[in-house]
Design a protein around this motif. Structure first.
Motif, PDB file in Angstrom:
ATOM      1  N   LEU A   9       2.351  -8.165   0.946  1.00 61.75           N
ATOM      2  CA  LEU A   9       1.342  -7.117   0.834  1.00 61.75           C
ATOM      3  C   LEU A   9       1.696  -6.025   1.836  1.00 61.75           C
ATOM      4  O   LEU A   9       1.884  -6.303   3.017  1.00 61.75           O
ATOM      5  CB  LEU A   9      -0.055  -7.674   1.120  1.00 61.75           C
ATOM      6  N   ILE A  10       1.772  -4.796   1.358  1.00 58.25           N
ATOM      7  CA  ILE A  10       2.244  -3.694   2.195  1.00 58.25           C
ATOM      8  C   ILE A  10       1.107  -2.744   2.504  1.00 58.25           C
ATOM      9  O   ILE A  10       0.506  -2.164   1.590  1.00 58.25           O
ATOM     10  CB  ILE A  10       3.390  -2.936   1.494  1.00 58.25           C
ATOM     11  N   ASP A  11       0.793  -2.603   3.787  1.00 56.95           N
ATOM     12  CA  ASP A  11      -0.178  -1.617   4.269  1.00 56.95           C
ATOM     13  C   ASP A  11       0.582  -0.293   4.293  1.00 56.95           C
ATOM     14  O   ASP A  11       1.234   0.048   5.267  1.00 56.95           O
ATOM     15  CB  ASP A  11      -0.657  -2.024   5.664  1.00 56.95           C
ATOM     16  N   ALA A  12       0.514   0.449   3.178  1.00 60.57           N
ATOM     17  CA  ALA A  12       1.446   1.548   2.938  1.00 60.57           C
ATOM     18  C   ALA A  12       1.097   2.857   3.633  1.00 60.57           C
ATOM     19  O   ALA A  12       1.930   3.746   3.691  1.00 60.57           O
ATOM     20  CB  ALA A  12       1.579   1.792   1.435  1.00 60.57           C
ATOM     21  N   ASP A  13      -0.096   3.001   4.159  1.00 64.32           N
ATOM     22  CA  ASP A  13      -0.456   4.255   4.828  1.00 64.32           C
ATOM     23  C   ASP A  13       0.391   4.414   6.083  1.00 64.32           C
ATOM     24  O   ASP A  13       0.198   3.709   7.071  1.00 64.32           O
ATOM     25  CB  ASP A  13      -1.950   4.288   5.175  1.00 64.32           C
ATOM     26  N   GLY A  14       1.364   5.290   6.028  1.00 64.27           N
ATOM     27  CA  GLY A  14       2.231   5.536   7.183  1.00 64.27           C
ATOM     28  C   GLY A  14       3.318   4.494   7.381  1.00 64.27           C
ATOM     29  O   GLY A  14       3.927   4.429   8.437  1.00 64.27           O
ATOM     30  N   CYS A  15       3.589   3.685   6.386  1.00 60.39           N
ATOM     31  CA  CYS A  15       4.593   2.621   6.511  1.00 60.39           C
ATOM     32  C   CYS A  15       5.983   3.152   6.162  1.00 60.39           C
ATOM     33  O   CYS A  15       6.209   3.605   5.043  1.00 60.39           O
ATOM     34  CB  CYS A  15       4.240   1.460   5.589  1.00 60.39           C
ATOM     35  N   PRO A  16       6.943   3.061   7.104  1.00 60.42           N
ATOM     36  CA  PRO A  16       8.289   3.580   6.837  1.00 60.42           C
ATOM     37  C   PRO A  16       9.218   2.584   6.124  1.00 60.42           C
ATOM     38  O   PRO A  16      10.361   2.912   5.845  1.00 60.42           O
ATOM     39  CB  PRO A  16       8.817   3.885   8.237  1.00 60.42           C
ATOM     40  N   VAL A  17       8.751   1.367   5.839  1.00 57.27           N
ATOM     41  CA  VAL A  17       9.634   0.346   5.266  1.00 57.27           C
ATOM     42  C   VAL A  17       9.122  -0.193   3.928  1.00 57.27           C
ATOM     43  O   VAL A  17       9.315  -1.361   3.600  1.00 57.27           O
ATOM     44  CB  VAL A  17       9.882  -0.814   6.268  1.00 57.27           C
ATOM     45  N   ILE A  18       8.518   0.661   3.139  1.00 55.71           N
ATOM     46  CA  ILE A  18       8.002   0.236   1.835  1.00 55.71           C
ATOM     47  C   ILE A  18       9.151  -0.201   0.924  1.00 55.71           C
ATOM     48  O   ILE A  18       9.125  -1.302   0.358  1.00 55.71           O
ATOM     49  CB  ILE A  18       7.173   1.358   1.184  1.00 55.71           C
ATOM     50  N   GLY A  30     -11.433   5.965   3.584  1.00 55.41           N
ATOM     51  CA  GLY A  30     -12.481   5.478   4.475  1.00 55.41           C
ATOM     52  C   GLY A  30     -11.841   4.726   5.620  1.00 55.41           C
ATOM     53  O   GLY A  30     -10.754   4.158   5.471  1.00 55.41           O
ATOM     54  N   VAL A  31     -12.520   4.716   6.744  1.00 55.83           N
ATOM     55  CA  VAL A  31     -11.996   4.021   7.918  1.00 55.83           C
ATOM     56  C   VAL A  31     -11.780   2.546   7.584  1.00 55.83           C
ATOM     57  O   VAL A  31     -12.700   1.862   7.147  1.00 55.83           O
ATOM     58  CB  VAL A  31     -12.967   4.165   9.117  1.00 55.83           C
ATOM     59  N   ASP A  32     -10.560   2.093   7.756  1.00 55.52           N
ATOM     60  CA  ASP A  32     -10.172   0.695   7.542  1.00 55.52           C
ATOM     61  C   ASP A  32     -10.362   0.195   6.108  1.00 55.52           C
ATOM     62  O   ASP A  32     -10.310  -1.001   5.864  1.00 55.52           O
ATOM     63  CB  ASP A  32     -10.906  -0.231   8.519  1.00 55.52           C
ATOM     64  N   ALA A  33     -10.578   1.095   5.151  1.00 60.26           N
ATOM     65  CA  ALA A  33     -10.805   0.674   3.761  1.00 60.26           C
ATOM     66  C   ALA A  33      -9.604  -0.089   3.209  1.00 60.26           C
ATOM     67  O   ALA A  33      -9.768  -1.114   2.528  1.00 60.26           O
ATOM     68  CB  ALA A  33     -11.127   1.883   2.892  1.00 60.26           C
ATOM     69  N   VAL A  34      -8.398   0.396   3.491  1.00 58.83           N
ATOM     70  CA  VAL A  34      -7.193  -0.287   3.014  1.00 58.83           C
ATOM     71  C   VAL A  34      -7.069  -1.653   3.674  1.00 58.83           C
ATOM     72  O   VAL A  34      -6.732  -2.648   3.017  1.00 58.83           O
ATOM     73  CB  VAL A  34      -5.935   0.584   3.260  1.00 58.83           C
ATOM     74  N   ASP A  35      -7.364  -1.726   4.965  1.00 57.64           N
ATOM     75  CA  ASP A  35      -7.292  -3.003   5.686  1.00 57.64           C
ATOM     76  C   ASP A  35      -8.213  -4.042   5.055  1.00 57.64           C
ATOM     77  O   ASP A  35      -7.817  -5.192   4.836  1.00 57.64           O
ATOM     78  CB  ASP A  35      -7.678  -2.820   7.166  1.00 57.64           C
ATOM     79  N   PHE A  36      -9.435  -3.625   4.735  1.00 59.65           N
ATOM     80  CA  PHE A  36     -10.388  -4.567   4.132  1.00 59.65           C
ATOM     81  C   PHE A  36      -9.938  -4.985   2.734  1.00 59.65           C
ATOM     82  O   PHE A  36     -10.105  -6.143   2.341  1.00 59.65           O
ATOM     83  CB  PHE A  36     -11.799  -3.977   4.097  1.00 59.65           C
ATOM     84  N   ALA A  37      -9.341  -4.067   1.991  1.00 60.54           N
ATOM     85  CA  ALA A  37      -8.831  -4.411   0.661  1.00 60.54           C
ATOM     86  C   ALA A  37      -7.713  -5.448   0.766  1.00 60.54           C
ATOM     87  O   ALA A  37      -7.654  -6.397  -0.028  1.00 60.54           O
ATOM     88  CB  ALA A  37      -8.340  -3.159  -0.054  1.00 60.54           C
ATOM     89  N   ILE A  38      -6.839  -5.272   1.741  1.00 57.24           N
ATOM     90  CA  ILE A  38      -5.766  -6.249   1.948  1.00 57.24           C
ATOM     91  C   ILE A  38      -6.368  -7.610   2.284  1.00 57.24           C
ATOM     92  O   ILE A  38      -5.991  -8.632   1.697  1.00 57.24           O
ATOM     93  CB  ILE A  38      -4.795  -5.777   3.050  1.00 57.24           C
TER      94      ILE A  38
END
Length: 148
Positions: free
Chosen positions: A5-14, A51-59
């Protein structure tokens, strides 16, 4: 079955994460907010409202026990570890129950310093060699977990 699972916001290694997932026959899933767009072939992308931490919670809501999360967010990594899953950062550092507290504490101290008006240096420009180190570390992590 293990997934990446890739936290893609600002991820340089997608792309590197996807390449390694394919090499091991694992599913890679990109999580990002609606301000980003990814269209990787044969890779599922989950778009989350901003939203703040929305992607984190989805992961976290989609996380299974054997999954590996690629993230530079110490807070998310800590929560991933608490769910008995695995986390690695963009530089190949594997988050563990042994190192996460120190990382969270250093983040806390840095925030206090910034709140005090001091400007801290950001990270150095990323070099291609860091992507190689990340790939090798992710391969090692996958192999360790497959052998368990």
């Amino acid at each position: 079955i293990m997934r990446i699972l890739i936290d893609a916001d600002g991820c340089p290694v997608i792309k590197e994460s996807i390449k390694i997932a394919k090499k091991f026959g694992l599913e890679a899933v990109i999580f990002c907010d609606t301000s980003h767009y990814f269209d990787e072939e044969n890779v599922r992308t989950v778009f989350i409202s901003k939203g703040v931490d929305a992607v984190d919670f989805a992961i976290l809501n989609n996380l299974d026990k054997e999954d590996i999360v690629v993230t530079q967010d110490y807070g998310l990594a800590s929560l991933v570890l608490s769910k008995n899953s695995y986390a690695i950062n963009q530089n190949g550092m594997i988050y563990t129950k042994e190192n996460i507290d120190e990382l969270l504490y250093s983040r806390y101290i840095s925030k206090k310093i910034r709140n005090g008006g001091v400007r801290l240096k950001g990270p150095k420009k990323r070099e291609k060699s860091q992507n190689y180190i990340f790939e090798e570390s992710l391969k090692k992590l996958i192999l360790e977990k497959i052998e368990k």
